[in-house]
Design an enzyme around this catalytic site. Sequence first.
Site, PDB file in Angstrom:
ATOM      1  N   LYS A   9     -38.911 -16.616  77.790  1.00 38.64           N
ATOM      2  CA  LYS A   9     -37.506 -16.462  78.153  1.00 38.64           C
ATOM      3  C   LYS A   9     -36.963 -17.747  78.792  1.00 38.64           C
ATOM      4  O   LYS A   9     -37.734 -18.638  79.157  1.00 38.64           O
ATOM      5  CB  LYS A   9     -37.352 -15.259  79.086  1.00 38.64           C
ATOM      6  CG  LYS A   9     -37.736 -13.943  78.404  1.00 38.64           C
ATOM      7  CD  LYS A   9     -37.631 -12.759  79.330  1.00 38.64           C
ATOM      8  CE  LYS A   9     -38.050 -11.474  78.619  1.00 38.64           C
ATOM      9  NZ  LYS A   9     -37.968 -10.302  79.508  1.00 38.64           N
ATOM     10  N   PHE A  57     -29.577  -1.838  82.313  1.00 42.89           N
ATOM     11  CA  PHE A  57     -29.965  -3.249  82.384  1.00 42.89           C
ATOM     12  C   PHE A  57     -29.674  -4.017  81.100  1.00 42.89           C
ATOM     13  O   PHE A  57     -29.866  -5.234  81.051  1.00 42.89           O
ATOM     14  CB  PHE A  57     -31.461  -3.370  82.713  1.00 42.89           C
ATOM     15  CG  PHE A  57     -32.362  -2.730  81.690  1.00 42.89           C
ATOM     16  CD1 PHE A  57     -32.760  -3.431  80.556  1.00 42.89           C
ATOM     17  CD2 PHE A  57     -32.810  -1.432  81.863  1.00 42.89           C
ATOM     18  CE1 PHE A  57     -33.583  -2.839  79.606  1.00 42.89           C
ATOM     19  CE2 PHE A  57     -33.639  -0.822  80.922  1.00 42.89           C
ATOM     20  CZ  PHE A  57     -34.025  -1.539  79.787  1.00 42.89           C
ATOM     21  N   ARG A  85     -50.984  -8.862  75.808  1.00 44.59           N
ATOM     22  CA  ARG A  85     -50.409  -7.976  76.826  1.00 44.59           C
ATOM     23  C   ARG A  85     -51.233  -8.039  78.113  1.00 44.59           C
ATOM     24  O   ARG A  85     -50.691  -7.981  79.210  1.00 44.59           O
ATOM     25  CB  ARG A  85     -50.326  -6.529  76.313  1.00 44.59           C
ATOM     26  CG  ARG A  85     -49.650  -6.396  74.975  1.00 44.59           C
ATOM     27  CD  ARG A  85     -48.220  -6.104  74.871  1.00 44.59           C
ATOM     28  NE  ARG A  85     -47.650  -5.209  75.823  1.00 44.59           N
ATOM     29  CZ  ARG A  85     -46.378  -5.295  76.184  1.00 44.59           C
ATOM     30  NH1 ARG A  85     -45.612  -6.250  75.690  1.00 44.59           N
ATOM     31  NH2 ARG A  85     -45.873  -4.454  77.034  1.00 44.59           N
ATOM     32  N   ARG A 102     -47.156 -12.998  84.482  1.00 47.09           N
ATOM     33  CA  ARG A 102     -46.087 -12.385  85.280  1.00 47.09           C
ATOM     34  C   ARG A 102     -46.499 -12.222  86.736  1.00 47.09           C
ATOM     35  O   ARG A 102     -45.678 -12.371  87.638  1.00 47.09           O
ATOM     36  CB  ARG A 102     -45.691 -11.044  84.681  1.00 47.09           C
ATOM     37  CG  ARG A 102     -44.939 -11.189  83.363  1.00 47.09           C
ATOM     38  CD  ARG A 102     -44.718  -9.844  82.727  1.00 47.09           C
ATOM     39  NE  ARG A 102     -43.867  -9.914  81.551  1.00 47.09           N
ATOM     40  CZ  ARG A 102     -43.895  -9.018  80.586  1.00 47.09           C
ATOM     41  NH1 ARG A 102     -44.720  -7.981  80.655  1.00 47.09           N
ATOM     42  NH2 ARG A 102     -43.097  -9.138  79.551  1.00 47.09           N
ATOM     43  N   ASN A 112     -38.749 -11.775  83.770  1.00 49.29           N
ATOM     44  CA  ASN A 112     -40.209 -11.753  83.846  1.00 49.29           C
ATOM     45  C   ASN A 112     -40.889 -12.753  82.913  1.00 49.29           C
ATOM     46  O   ASN A 112     -42.043 -12.583  82.543  1.00 49.29           O
ATOM     47  CB  ASN A 112     -40.727 -10.331  83.613  1.00 49.29           C
ATOM     48  CG  ASN A 112     -40.368  -9.802  82.241  1.00 49.29           C
ATOM     49  OD1 ASN A 112     -39.913 -10.529  81.368  1.00 49.29           O
ATOM     50  ND2 ASN A 112     -40.583  -8.516  82.048  1.00 49.29           N
ATOM     51  N   HIS A 115     -41.821 -12.165  76.667  1.00 49.63           N
ATOM     52  CA  HIS A 115     -41.814 -10.907  75.915  1.00 49.63           C
ATOM     53  C   HIS A 115     -42.922 -10.996  74.878  1.00 49.63           C
ATOM     54  O   HIS A 115     -43.132 -12.045  74.273  1.00 49.63           O
ATOM     55  CB  HIS A 115     -40.470 -10.708  75.200  1.00 49.63           C
ATOM     56  CG  HIS A 115     -40.508  -9.621  74.176  1.00 49.63           C
ATOM     57  ND1 HIS A 115     -40.253  -8.307  74.484  1.00 49.63           N
ATOM     58  CD2 HIS A 115     -40.808  -9.653  72.852  1.00 49.63           C
ATOM     59  CE1 HIS A 115     -40.379  -7.578  73.388  1.00 49.63           C
ATOM     60  NE2 HIS A 115     -40.719  -8.375  72.380  1.00 49.63           N
TER      61      HIS A 115
END
EC number: 2.7.4.6
Length: 147
Positions: A9, A57, A85, A102, A112, A115
Amino acid sequence: MERTFVYLKPNAVRRGLVGEIIKRFEQRGIKIVALKLFWMTREQAERLYEMHKGKNFYNELIEFVTGGPVVAMVVEAPRVIEMVRHIIGNTDPLKAGTGTIRGEFALTVTKNLIHASDSKENFEREYKIFFSENEIVDYYLDVQDDI
């Protein structure tokens, strides 16, 4: 071999964490088969997060992910969805384990840093928003002998 879609991000890019995050994947033998730096369009963001439309959100998330450059990639390894993950940690940085991306670097649930697809079905849907099939590069990774 399994593949998954990952994108960093805008806050990961702006904080200079791209190299650190990619390093963590590569150290685990995860092969990058597609990679690009770009500004996500609103249309791409809305397609990616369509399942969250109408949630409180949603608008903040769309504004955030389109507000700066992102790095998108397709990565490959055995059980890579589960492995990625595990490396990135829980969506909520306060619940993400120590040593996860994270857990160490993220600030909020929305911001965070990263993705990653959570299933093969979502990988198939998500990567096609950002990559064409001819942008996926197949090559031999020397560490593959060890996996």
